[in-house]
Design an enzyme around this catalytic site. Structure first.
Site, PDB file in Angstrom:
ATOM      1  N   GLY A  14      -3.317  -2.001  -6.655  1.00 36.15           N
ATOM      2  CA  GLY A  14      -1.895  -2.972  -7.042  1.00 36.15           C
ATOM      3  C   GLY A  14      -2.646  -4.199  -7.635  1.00 36.15           C
ATOM      4  O   GLY A  14      -3.959  -4.107  -7.774  1.00 36.15           O
ATOM      5  N   HIS A  63       1.085  -1.229  -0.001  1.00 36.37           N
ATOM      6  CA  HIS A  63       0.186   0.086   0.170  1.00 36.37           C
ATOM      7  C   HIS A  63       0.855   1.106  -0.100  1.00 36.37           C
ATOM      8  O   HIS A  63       0.324   2.258  -0.381  1.00 36.37           O
ATOM      9  CB  HIS A  63      -0.576  -0.087   1.216  1.00 36.37           C
ATOM     10  CG  HIS A  63      -1.653  -1.393   1.026  1.00 36.37           C
ATOM     11  ND1 HIS A  63      -1.500  -2.057   2.436  1.00 36.37           N
ATOM     12  CD2 HIS A  63      -2.683  -1.107   0.544  1.00 36.37           C
ATOM     13  CE1 HIS A  63      -3.044  -2.453   2.352  1.00 36.37           C
ATOM     14  NE2 HIS A  63      -3.751  -2.642   1.371  1.00 36.37           N
TER      15      HIS A  63
END
Ligand code: PAF
Length: 295
Positions: free
Chosen positions: A162, A52
């Site tokens: 992602g 993250h």
């Protein structure tokens, strides 16, 4: 109910702000817009790890301001799934985001995101049809709906996801394209531990024994990707990959698939366009997903 100042939003340290109501969030975003700032959004469900933080750093390079949403979205979990035990660590998340120089954390309560009477949803497109969509039929509808709301609340110029959740990335790109939403979706490469395991908040569920088996997933997918890139037969390769995963100690293999990297359409053999090898497996009570590029 009276909302305290803390719930409305307050400043943490020097620069990181936190908003807990749509009204407060919009006020902050409007100030940036008036000053001509561009905005990147990094949507998360918290329990933040280096993957993250990599997305936040990418956001800092691509836009003037980075908003990170932290919201464990109940509508993308089935009643049998891990919503109740999903890891939560707001204090730890805020410290990591302050270190990474995020500008604003958007952290609404469930009732702020889904007030009483909420009943509208986004029906995701063809990219959501199988793999995760077949095994978790409710899932992408919940993801698409909450992301549509996040995009409308934050009004970012770009949103960063992602590649670890590769099918999710394709579903959201398709949603943005199909609904003419005015933002760009950016996919960032998966961050991995030194042994190849993709970083995931759910890795926290693994026992020491399971953690030792988990990196085999990436190793098997990478070997399959290499063979496919050299022209190997795809159905035979996926069958062999499933056999290797079960032999390594995974309790079940939900799927191993080789797909067109953009449309997620089925392919029989590598023909020059980029492919993606995608898989979901079970390791004890934990479900792991991963994917790698092929060709
Ligand atoms: O990938 C996630 O963490 C979630 O699915 C997302 C995109 C934040 C939506 O809840």
């Amino acid at each position: 109910m009276k909302i305290s100042d803390e719930q409305k939003g307050h400043t943490l340290g020097k620069a990181l702000k936190i908003s807990r109501t749509v009204k407060d969030l919009r006020k902050q975003v409007a100030k940036w817009r008036e000053a001509g700032r561009s905005i990147a959004l990094v949507p998360t469900m918290g329990a933040l790890h280096d993957g993250h933080i990599g997305l936040v750093k990418l956001g800092k390079k691509q836009a003037d301001r980075v908003v990170v949403s932290i919201f464990v979205n109940p509508t993308q979990f089935a009643p049998t799934e891990d919503l109740a035990r999903y890891p939560r660590d707001e204090a730890g998340d805020l410290a990591k985001l302050a270190d990474a120089h995020a500008d604003l954390v958007w952290s609404p309560a469930v009732e702020e995101m889904y007030p009483p009477g909420f009943s509208t949803g986004v029906l995701p497109g063809s990219a959501a049809e199988d793999m995760e969509g077949a095994i978790r039929p409710h899932h992408f509808g919940g993801v698409a709906t909450v992301c549509c709301k996040l995009f409308s609340q934050v009004t970012p110029d770009l949103a960063i996801f992602g590649e670890k959740d590769y099918q999710q990335l394709c579903v959201l790109k398709q949603m943005v394209r199909d609904l003419d939403l005015p933002l760009k979706i950016i996919g960032a490469p998966t961050k991995r531990a030194d042994d190849g395991l993709a970083l995931s908040s759910r890795n926290a569920y693994l026992s020491a024994e399971e953690r030792a088996i988990a990196p085999v997933l990436n190793a098997v997918l990478s070997a399959l990707a290499e063979d496919v890139g050299k022209g190997a037969d795809i159905p035979a390769g996926t069958t062999e990959a499933k056999r290797k995963l079960l032999a390594a100690g995974f309790s079940a293999v939900d799927y191993v698939e080789v797909r067109d990297a953009e449309t997620l359409g089925k392919v029989e053999r590598y023909g020059g366009v980029p492919l993606r090898v995608l898989s979901a497996v079970r390791l004890g009570k934990t479900r792991l997903i991963d994917n790698v590029r092929a060709g």
